[in-house]
Design an enzyme around this catalytic site. Structure first.
Site, PDB file in Angstrom:
ATOM      1  N   ASP A  33       0.960  -1.183  -0.062  1.00 59.48           N
ATOM      2  CA  ASP A  33      -0.045   0.009  -0.140  1.00 59.48           C
ATOM      3  C   ASP A  33       0.895   1.262   0.027  1.00 59.48           C
ATOM      4  O   ASP A  33       1.833   1.269   0.560  1.00 59.48           O
ATOM      5  CB  ASP A  33      -0.688   0.013   1.004  1.00 59.48           C
ATOM      6  CG  ASP A  33      -1.882   0.964   1.147  1.00 59.48           C
ATOM      7  OD1 ASP A  33      -3.162   0.406   0.975  1.00 59.48           O
ATOM      8  OD2 ASP A  33      -1.696   2.160   1.146  1.00 59.48           O
ATOM      9  N   ILE A  34       0.526   2.325  -0.648  1.00 61.86           N
ATOM     10  CA  ILE A  34       1.217   3.498  -0.833  1.00 61.86           C
ATOM     11  C   ILE A  34       1.352   4.303   0.353  1.00 61.86           C
ATOM     12  O   ILE A  34       2.352   4.999   0.729  1.00 61.86           O
ATOM     13  CB  ILE A  34       0.663   4.449  -1.973  1.00 61.86           C
ATOM     14  CG1 ILE A  34       1.910   5.124  -2.536  1.00 61.86           C
ATOM     15  CG2 ILE A  34      -0.478   5.037  -1.776  1.00 61.86           C
ATOM     16  CD1 ILE A  34       1.516   6.074  -3.837  1.00 61.86           C
ATOM     17  N   ASN A  91     -12.944  -3.555   2.082  1.00 67.90           N
ATOM     18  CA  ASN A  91     -14.038  -2.475   2.237  1.00 67.90           C
ATOM     19  C   ASN A  91     -14.747  -2.455   0.963  1.00 67.90           C
ATOM     20  O   ASN A  91     -14.284  -2.743  -0.179  1.00 67.90           O
ATOM     21  CB  ASN A  91     -13.407  -1.012   2.315  1.00 67.90           C
ATOM     22  CG  ASN A  91     -12.509  -0.800   3.619  1.00 67.90           C
ATOM     23  OD1 ASN A  91     -13.067  -1.283   4.543  1.00 67.90           O
ATOM     24  ND2 ASN A  91     -11.415  -0.451   3.556  1.00 67.90           N
ATOM     25  N   GLU A  99     -12.145   3.225  -1.121  1.00 62.09           N
ATOM     26  CA  GLU A  99     -11.809   4.376  -1.969  1.00 62.09           C
ATOM     27  C   GLU A  99     -11.654   3.801  -3.395  1.00 62.09           C
ATOM     28  O   GLU A  99     -11.665   4.952  -4.319  1.00 62.09           O
ATOM     29  CB  GLU A  99     -10.232   4.819  -1.470  1.00 62.09           C
ATOM     30  CG  GLU A  99     -10.566   5.579  -0.141  1.00 62.09           C
ATOM     31  CD  GLU A  99      -9.196   6.027   0.188  1.00 62.09           C
ATOM     32  OE1 GLU A  99      -7.787   5.853  -0.315  1.00 62.09           O
ATOM     33  OE2 GLU A  99      -8.810   6.297   1.688  1.00 62.09           O
ATOM     34  N   VAL A 100     -10.928   2.725  -3.723  1.00 61.66           N
ATOM     35  CA  VAL A 100     -10.536   2.462  -5.154  1.00 61.66           C
ATOM     36  C   VAL A 100     -11.622   1.440  -5.431  1.00 61.66           C
ATOM     37  O   VAL A 100     -11.616   0.255  -5.066  1.00 61.66           O
ATOM     38  CB  VAL A 100      -9.007   1.647  -4.963  1.00 61.66           C
ATOM     39  CG1 VAL A 100      -8.887   1.347  -6.362  1.00 61.66           C
ATOM     40  CG2 VAL A 100      -8.008   2.975  -4.597  1.00 61.66           C
ATOM     41  N   HIS A 104     -10.104  -5.410  -3.467  1.00 59.60           N
ATOM     42  CA  HIS A 104      -8.738  -5.681  -3.035  1.00 59.60           C
ATOM     43  C   HIS A 104      -8.919  -6.176  -1.380  1.00 59.60           C
ATOM     44  O   HIS A 104      -9.872  -5.526  -0.911  1.00 59.60           O
ATOM     45  CB  HIS A 104      -7.885  -4.285  -3.226  1.00 59.60           C
ATOM     46  CG  HIS A 104      -8.273  -3.063  -2.703  1.00 59.60           C
ATOM     47  ND1 HIS A 104      -9.554  -2.546  -3.267  1.00 59.60           N
ATOM     48  CD2 HIS A 104      -8.375  -2.427  -1.423  1.00 59.60           C
ATOM     49  CE1 HIS A 104      -9.767  -1.322  -2.536  1.00 59.60           C
ATOM     50  NE2 HIS A 104      -9.234  -1.094  -1.476  1.00 59.60           N
TER      51      HIS A 104
HETATM   52  P1  5GP Z   1      -9.822   1.155   0.196  1.00 54.81           P
HETATM   53  O1  5GP Z   1     -10.324   2.454   1.084  1.00 54.81           O
HETATM   54  O2  5GP Z   1     -10.390   1.382  -1.179  1.00 54.81           O
HETATM   55  O3  5GP Z   1     -10.156  -0.151   0.885  1.00 54.81           O
HETATM   56  O4  5GP Z   1      -8.313   1.337   0.204  1.00 54.81           O
HETATM   57  C1  5GP Z   1      -7.770   1.862  -1.022  1.00 54.81           C
HETATM   58  C2  5GP Z   1      -6.011   1.592  -0.467  1.00 54.81           C
HETATM   59  O5  5GP Z   1      -5.235   1.909  -1.834  1.00 54.81           O
HETATM   60  C3  5GP Z   1      -5.735   2.681   0.625  1.00 54.81           C
HETATM   61  O6  5GP Z   1      -5.078   2.082   1.678  1.00 54.81           O
HETATM   62  C4  5GP Z   1      -4.552   3.488  -0.192  1.00 54.81           C
HETATM   63  O7  5GP Z   1      -3.415   4.046   0.663  1.00 54.81           O
HETATM   64  C5  5GP Z   1      -4.131   2.549  -1.326  1.00 54.81           C
HETATM   65  N1  5GP Z   1      -3.729   3.304  -2.695  1.00 54.81           N
HETATM   66  C6  5GP Z   1      -4.358   4.534  -3.227  1.00 54.81           C
HETATM   67  N2  5GP Z   1      -3.609   4.650  -4.166  1.00 54.81           N
HETATM   68  C7  5GP Z   1      -2.787   3.718  -4.275  1.00 54.81           C
HETATM   69  C8  5GP Z   1      -1.573   3.763  -5.332  1.00 54.81           C
HETATM   70  O8  5GP Z   1      -1.415   4.521  -6.404  1.00 54.81           O
HETATM   71  N3  5GP Z   1      -0.525   2.875  -5.061  1.00 54.81           N
HETATM   72  C9  5GP Z   1      -0.699   2.013  -4.062  1.00 54.81           C
HETATM   73  N4  5GP Z   1       0.333   0.862  -3.943  1.00 54.81           N
HETATM   74  N5  5GP Z   1      -1.722   2.031  -3.258  1.00 54.81           N
HETATM   75  C10 5GP Z   1      -2.682   2.881  -3.288  1.00 54.81           C
END
Ligand code: 5GP
Length: 121
Positions: A33-34, A91, A99-100, A104
């Protein structure tokens, strides 16, 4: 809701954006994760275009579903968190703050992770 093929993980899967890869097989890609929330914070992503757990359960093959969970366990082992314990979390949708919009699994570990959720008042 349809799948947005321009989401950030779709772009990582297409090689348009770099990632720090930790594991890959025919059906999955796993990368750090970034913005890590724990010493180990790896994202395990199916290569197919699935929005969330619901979409994945509806449309993915048995092989893809098995591969995702096997990848999460393999990542935990490779990251050295299997013995002490780790958390796998997905999530899904707005209330979960997804968020994405590409499914995942988060694999967290490397320290005591605390309670799963804050108790609602
Ligand atoms: P969500 O809230 O969708 O479950 O988690 C999305 C995750 O993706 C977050 O923990 C965020 O830090 C990670 N993330 C967002 N953009 C990027 C990216 O460009 N690269 C990587 N490796 N992780 C990302």
């Amino acid at each position: 809701m349809s799948y947005d093929s321009n989401n950030i993980f779709a772009r990582i899967l297409r090689g348009e954006i770099p990632c720090r890869k930790v594991d890959e097989d025919a059906h999955t890609l796993s990368f750090h994760d970034i913005n890590p929330l724990a010493p180990t914070h790896v994202l395990v992503v199916p290569k197919g275009e699935y929005r969330d757990v619901t979409d994945f359960a509806d449309r993915a093959s048995d092989a893809e579903i098995a591969a995702l969970f096997r990848a999460a366990a393999r990542v935990a082992k490779a990251q050295g968190v299997e013995g002490a314990g780790y958390r796998v979390l997905a999530n899904c949708g707005a209330d979960a703050h997804q968020e994405v919009p590409h499914l995942h699994l988060h694999v967290f570990g490397g320290r005591p992770l605390g309670a799963m959720l804050k108790r609602a008042k």
